[in-house]
Design an enzyme around this catalytic site. Structure first.
Site, PDB file in Angstrom:
ATOM      1  N   LEU A 173       0.886  -1.166   0.000  1.00 28.68           N
ATOM      2  CA  LEU A 173       0.000   0.000   0.000  1.00 28.68           C
ATOM      3  C   LEU A 173       0.921   1.212   0.000  1.00 28.68           C
ATOM      4  CD1 LEU A 173      -2.695  -0.923   2.698  1.00 28.68           C
ATOM      5  CD2 LEU A 173      -2.958  -0.969   0.217  1.00 28.68           C
ATOM      6  N   ASP A 174       0.625   2.220  -0.811  1.00 25.48           N
ATOM      7  CA  ASP A 174       1.539   3.360  -0.853  1.00 25.48           C
ATOM      8  C   ASP A 174       1.459   4.181   0.442  1.00 25.48           C
ATOM      9  OD1 ASP A 174      -0.385   5.555  -1.149  1.00 25.48           O
ATOM     10  OD2 ASP A 174      -0.703   4.851  -3.189  1.00 25.48           O
ATOM     11  N   TYR A 175       2.350   5.143   0.545  1.00 28.35           N
ATOM     12  CA  TYR A 175       2.581   5.896   1.785  1.00 28.35           C
ATOM     13  C   TYR A 175       1.295   6.495   2.350  1.00 28.35           C
ATOM     14  CZ  TYR A 175       4.986   9.276   4.852  1.00 28.35           C
ATOM     15  OH  TYR A 175       5.431  10.010   5.931  1.00 28.35           O
TER      16      TYR A 175
END
Length: 254
Positions: A106-108
């Site tokens: 999952l991105d930041y």
């Protein structure tokens, strides 16, 4: 020899990395077998007899496999370490002594469900494109989707790198003058895929939450918290990954 296994499988079963990542580590010359550098992933090893080191660290087969479901907050990267010094998801599971790895990313800024495990075989199966594991997201976007834009997303849309996504399932949950809440289900795992899909139809994603992975949901799991998967959940994931039920349950707690 009957108990020989491939080196990448040994590394995956030991919790070092997924099988795919282990193959990369071998090709990069980071793995020593009985003191000699090995660069061919298909090399056979005998657990308990052969000595395997990665980056100088002795690797032993794990006896216990651990499966965790984390509800990731935004502001954490989905890696075991970060050269930029940002917080990683591993800081949210400090209580676990075993070395765990995220299944996918999952991105930041994205929140929601993330599986962590030391089971490299399961990681490989769940992340392999052929398994088409369904993942559900809720996206708060700017503006309202038109019917034409929704059809583009559900039929498959071309991303900024020229790749056309597989068809998605879409449902508008809420519409306001300035923004909308949309549920979208995909089975691919391209980099920042959901955000890029909405950007392709000129809608910025304000907030993105993964609410479901296959049969797993956020129910009862607060943001930033985690829990062990139940044995039945592990078996479901194994079947989805093409492994089948092997009688290996999650680590039991209370």
């Amino acid at each position: 020899m009957a108990n020989e296994i491939r080196l990448q499988k040994f590394l995956a079963d030991s919790g070092v990395a997924s099988r795919r990542k282990a193959e990369e580590m071998i090709a990069q010359g980071r793995v020593l077998l009985n003191g000699k550098k090995v660069t061919l992933p298909g090399t056979k090893v005998v657990p308990g007899r052969d000595e395997v080191k990665v980056d100088g660290h002795l690797i032993r087969m794990k006896r216990e496999k651990i499966y965790i479901l984390l509800n990731k907050p935004k502001g954490y990267v989905t890696t075991t370490s970060d050269p930029q010094g940002r917080k990683t998801v591993m800081e949210l599971v400090k209580e676990i002594d075993e070395r765990l790895y995220p299944v996918g990313r999952l991105d930041y800024q994205t929140e929601g469900l993330l599986i962590l495990t030391n089971d490299g075989e399961l990681t490989h199966g769940l992340t392999h494109p052929s398994r088409e594991i369904r993942k559900t997201y809720q996206a708060r976007i700017r503006g309202r989707l038109t019917l034409e834009e929704a059809l583009k997303l559900t039929n498959g849309i071309q991303l900024d790198d020229g790749v056309v996504t597989a068809p998605a399932e879409l449902m508008v949950l809420e519409e306001n003058p300035e923004d909308s809440l949309v549920e979208i289900i995909i089975h691919e795992g391209r980099y920042r895929q959901v955000r890029r899909m909405f950007e392709a139809v000129n809608h910025e994603v304000i907030r993105l939450v993964r609410t479901r992975i296959g049969p797993l949901t956020r129910q009862g799991l607060a943001r930033g918290k985690w829990r062990y998967l139940k044995k039945t959940e592990v078996r479901q994931l194994q079947q989805m990954a093409g492994i089948g039920a092997k009688g290996k349950g999650g680590k039991k707690r209370g």
